[in-house]
Design a protein around this motif. Structure first.
Motif, PDB file in Angstrom:
ATOM      1  N   LEU A 102      -1.605  -4.916  -3.516  1.00  0.00           N
ATOM      2  CA  LEU A 102      -2.544  -5.092  -2.418  1.00  0.00           C
ATOM      3  C   LEU A 102      -2.459  -6.482  -1.792  1.00  0.00           C
ATOM      4  O   LEU A 102      -2.693  -7.482  -2.462  1.00  0.00           O
ATOM      5  CB  LEU A 102      -3.961  -4.868  -2.949  1.00  0.00           C
ATOM      6  N   PRO A 103      -2.128  -6.581  -0.502  1.00  0.00           N
ATOM      7  CA  PRO A 103      -2.239  -7.872   0.191  1.00  0.00           C
ATOM      8  C   PRO A 103      -3.693  -8.067   0.653  1.00  0.00           C
ATOM      9  O   PRO A 103      -4.122  -7.464   1.642  1.00  0.00           O
ATOM     10  CB  PRO A 103      -1.290  -7.713   1.380  1.00  0.00           C
ATOM     11  N   LEU A 360       2.071 -14.920  13.576  1.00  0.00           N
ATOM     12  CA  LEU A 360       2.726 -13.653  13.861  1.00  0.00           C
ATOM     13  C   LEU A 360       1.714 -12.629  14.369  1.00  0.00           C
ATOM     14  O   LEU A 360       2.013 -11.832  15.269  1.00  0.00           O
ATOM     15  CB  LEU A 360       3.414 -13.130  12.595  1.00  0.00           C
ATOM     16  N   ARG A 361       0.534 -12.629  13.801  1.00  0.00           N
ATOM     17  CA  ARG A 361      -0.490 -11.661  14.199  1.00  0.00           C
ATOM     18  C   ARG A 361      -0.901 -11.834  15.657  1.00  0.00           C
ATOM     19  O   ARG A 361      -1.314 -10.884  16.323  1.00  0.00           O
ATOM     20  CB  ARG A 361      -1.716 -11.807  13.290  1.00  0.00           C
ATOM     21  N   ARG A 362      -0.781 -13.060  16.172  1.00  0.00           N
ATOM     22  CA  ARG A 362      -1.123 -13.308  17.579  1.00  0.00           C
ATOM     23  C   ARG A 362      -0.050 -12.826  18.547  1.00  0.00           C
ATOM     24  O   ARG A 362      -0.287 -12.736  19.751  1.00  0.00           O
ATOM     25  CB  ARG A 362      -1.386 -14.809  17.789  1.00  0.00           C
ATOM     26  N   ASP A 363       1.137 -12.525  18.025  1.00  0.00           N
ATOM     27  CA  ASP A 363       2.244 -12.030  18.843  1.00  0.00           C
ATOM     28  C   ASP A 363       2.132 -10.511  18.938  1.00  0.00           C
ATOM     29  O   ASP A 363       2.143  -9.826  17.908  1.00  0.00           O
ATOM     30  CB  ASP A 363       3.573 -12.427  18.186  1.00  0.00           C
ATOM     31  N   PRO A 364       2.026  -9.948  20.146  1.00  0.00           N
ATOM     32  CA  PRO A 364       1.875  -8.489  20.283  1.00  0.00           C
ATOM     33  C   PRO A 364       2.971  -7.687  19.585  1.00  0.00           C
ATOM     34  O   PRO A 364       2.733  -6.573  19.132  1.00  0.00           O
ATOM     35  CB  PRO A 364       1.914  -8.272  21.803  1.00  0.00           C
ATOM     36  N   ARG A 365       4.169  -8.263  19.461  1.00  0.00           N
ATOM     37  CA  ARG A 365       5.269  -7.541  18.812  1.00  0.00           C
ATOM     38  C   ARG A 365       5.057  -7.375  17.313  1.00  0.00           C
ATOM     39  O   ARG A 365       5.617  -6.470  16.693  1.00  0.00           O
ATOM     40  CB  ARG A 365       6.592  -8.280  19.056  1.00  0.00           C
ATOM     41  N   TYR A 366       4.250  -8.264  16.723  1.00  0.00           N
ATOM     42  CA  TYR A 366       4.095  -8.266  15.267  1.00  0.00           C
ATOM     43  C   TYR A 366       2.632  -8.171  14.840  1.00  0.00           C
ATOM     44  O   TYR A 366       2.276  -8.571  13.739  1.00  0.00           O
ATOM     45  CB  TYR A 366       4.723  -9.546  14.688  1.00  0.00           C
ATOM     46  N   ARG A 367       1.800  -7.638  15.693  1.00  0.00           N
ATOM     47  CA  ARG A 367       0.367  -7.622  15.411  1.00  0.00           C
ATOM     48  C   ARG A 367       0.007  -6.755  14.207  1.00  0.00           C
ATOM     49  O   ARG A 367      -0.929  -7.060  13.465  1.00  0.00           O
ATOM     50  CB  ARG A 367      -0.400  -7.131  16.647  1.00  0.00           C
ATOM     51  N   ASP A 368       0.746  -5.657  14.006  1.00  0.00           N
ATOM     52  CA  ASP A 368       0.422  -4.766  12.898  1.00  0.00           C
ATOM     53  C   ASP A 368       0.662  -5.476  11.557  1.00  0.00           C
ATOM     54  O   ASP A 368       1.643  -6.208  11.404  1.00  0.00           O
ATOM     55  CB  ASP A 368       1.275  -3.501  12.968  1.00  0.00           C
ATOM     56  N   PRO A 369      -0.213  -5.260  10.566  1.00  0.00           N
ATOM     57  CA  PRO A 369      -0.054  -5.919   9.261  1.00  0.00           C
ATOM     58  C   PRO A 369       1.281  -5.657   8.584  1.00  0.00           C
ATOM     59  O   PRO A 369       1.708  -6.458   7.748  1.00  0.00           O
ATOM     60  CB  PRO A 369      -1.213  -5.349   8.440  1.00  0.00           C
ATOM     61  N   TYR A 370       1.950  -4.565   8.934  1.00  0.00           N
ATOM     62  CA  TYR A 370       3.276  -4.321   8.364  1.00  0.00           C
ATOM     63  C   TYR A 370       4.200  -5.518   8.583  1.00  0.00           C
ATOM     64  O   TYR A 370       5.009  -5.867   7.714  1.00  0.00           O
ATOM     65  CB  TYR A 370       3.891  -3.074   9.004  1.00  0.00           C
ATOM     66  N   SER A 371       4.082  -6.178   9.719  1.00  0.00           N
ATOM     67  CA  SER A 371       4.994  -7.270  10.064  1.00  0.00           C
ATOM     68  C   SER A 371       4.623  -8.597   9.418  1.00  0.00           C
ATOM     69  O   SER A 371       5.516  -9.417   9.174  1.00  0.00           O
ATOM     70  CB  SER A 371       5.031  -7.452  11.594  1.00  0.00           C
ATOM     71  N   TRP A 372       3.326  -8.832   9.152  1.00  0.00           N
ATOM     72  CA  TRP A 372       2.934 -10.174   8.693  1.00  0.00           C
ATOM     73  C   TRP A 372       2.283 -10.217   7.308  1.00  0.00           C
ATOM     74  O   TRP A 372       2.253 -11.285   6.681  1.00  0.00           O
ATOM     75  CB  TRP A 372       1.988 -10.829   9.704  1.00  0.00           C
ATOM     76  N   ALA A 373       1.760  -9.091   6.801  1.00  0.00           N
ATOM     77  CA  ALA A 373       0.969  -9.145   5.564  1.00  0.00           C
ATOM     78  C   ALA A 373       1.784  -8.935   4.298  1.00  0.00           C
ATOM     79  O   ALA A 373       1.250  -9.055   3.195  1.00  0.00           O
ATOM     80  CB  ALA A 373      -0.155  -8.109   5.627  1.00  0.00           C
TER      81      ALA A 373
END
Length: 382
Positions: A102-103, A360-373
């Motif tokens: 869990l992140p 990364l979360r502020r970037d629309p391309r990477y907003r989903d937690p898959y990309s940053w969490a």
């Protein structure tokens, strides 16, 4: 317990979870106080944790912290302690069982709905006693002379176009954004090249002063280079390559470095867990910028036995690693933000990771937690 509370700064709250058949517990520990709370049975918490992990760990799912599992986990795991946690700046989590998946950064903060990463810095420990032993062991170790050693973009196959005479010139197609873990069934192409890992290495080197980062790319990203003994001089050791985490047989876990020589002949390129245990490192931080590098076999009372444990045993006080199959391009972006926060903004590692995730979360391309969490810091947050 008194010894543990003395290690916690006033802005730090430690949460230790224990999941049981009939009931579970969370112990809330701070500098000067200790409380415990009863939680639901293990089966209920684990079902939610696994569902949330499945939702987070694939780009296609795209549900992130908006899921019902996330909201229920937040209520169960954070609700009892939130009055205390919300007044702090840092949360240190000692997970148990499926909570290792869990992140916490992606859980919605109680009352706000936004992810916890917006409220708190988060770090993880295998156990509360680990921190005391680790700080005692490393208290008088001298600082490393150089900033970082970076291993990136190894050569995995004899048909790689970087070789002098590729053996099969027609097989030069490279996926644009592959996951950082080898998964295909063909043993000749089990590991896709990670083109953005080379860009990641270059970006890290540009952030540091000239001469402070040694970069081992292409064929130089080899097992021999890791085992040579030269890494003792570097404060950070960064691996931008495929990782293998075997959750049943942790001894089969490892990092994949260059698997061929300049002529395309096979060579040993698998840095196994036993290799890692025997490393003599002076590093303050190891970054495992590959797929599922934070996973391993869970041993009750011991935590996760895998790559992170190997580096902690080798004398590294903290490791940044991933919980799922992270993408090449998004990971390169995250790591660039991370090192900028670490070196230019002079933030501690846990705070630097949080800043990178929020960027990364502020970037629309990477907003989903898959990309940053997917990346977590395990070990000492200082």
């Amino acid at each position: 317990m008194e010894e543990i509370t003395k290690l916690l700064e006033p802005d730090t709250l430690l949460l230790e979870y224990s999941l049981g058949e009939d009931r579970s517990y969370v112990w809330e520990i701070s500098n000067g106080s200790f409380r415990s709370f009863v939680l639901p049975p293990q089966r209920e918490i684990e079902a939610l944790a696994r569902r949330f992990y499945d939702e987070l760990s694939t780009l296609e799912a795209g549900t992130g912290s908006r899921s019902s599992a996330a909201a229920e986990l937040s209520r169960i795991l954070l609700g009892p302690v939130w009055s205390e946690a919300s007044r702090r700046g840092r949360l240190v989590v000692v997970p148990d069982a499926a909570l290792h998946l869990l992140p916490f950064s992606a859980l919605p903060a109680p009352g706000s709905g936004g992810p916890l990463v917006d409220k708190l810095e988060i770090a993880y420990l295998p156990s509360a006693t680990t921190l005391a032993l680790q700080r005692q062991r490393l208290a008088h170790r001298p600082a490393a002379a150089k900033w970082a050693a970076v291993f990136a973009d190894p050569v995995f196959a004899a048909d790689d176009p970087r070789l002098t005479v590729p053996s099969v010139a027609s097989r030069q197609a490279v996926k644009q954004n592959p996951p950082r873990g080898g998964e295909t069934g063909d043993p000749l192409s089990a590991f896709e090249r990670l083109p953005f890992s080379g860009e990641e290495a270059d970006a890290i080197a540009r952030i540091a002063p000239r001469g402070q980062v040694w970069t081992a790319r292409d064929l130089a990203a080899s097992r021999e280079a890791v085992l040579s003994g030269g890494l003792r001089d570097y404060s950070v050791v960064h691996f931008a390559t495929h990782g293998l985490a075997d959750t049943r047989n942790p001894e089969l876990s490892g990092l994949v470095l260059s698997l061929v020589d300049a002529a395309g002949r096979p060579r040993e390129g698998f840095l196994s867990l036993s290799d890692i245990y025997e490393l003599d490192l002076g590093a303050d931080l190891v970054v495992l910028s590959g797929c599922r590098t934070a996973l391993g076999k869970e041993v009750r009372g011991e935590g996760i036995m895998g790559l992170t444990r190997g580096f902690l045993y080798a004398g590294v006080p903290r490791v940044v690693a991933s919980l799922w199959r992270v993408q090449d391009h998004a990971t390169a972006k995250l790591m660039t933000h991370f090192y900028r926060a670490l070196w230019r903004d002079r933030l501690p590692p846990a705070a630097a990771l949080r800043e990178a995730q929020r960027s990364l979360r502020r970037d629309p391309r990477y907003r989903d937690p898959y990309s940053w969490a997917g990346f977590v810091l395990q070990g000492d947050w200082r």
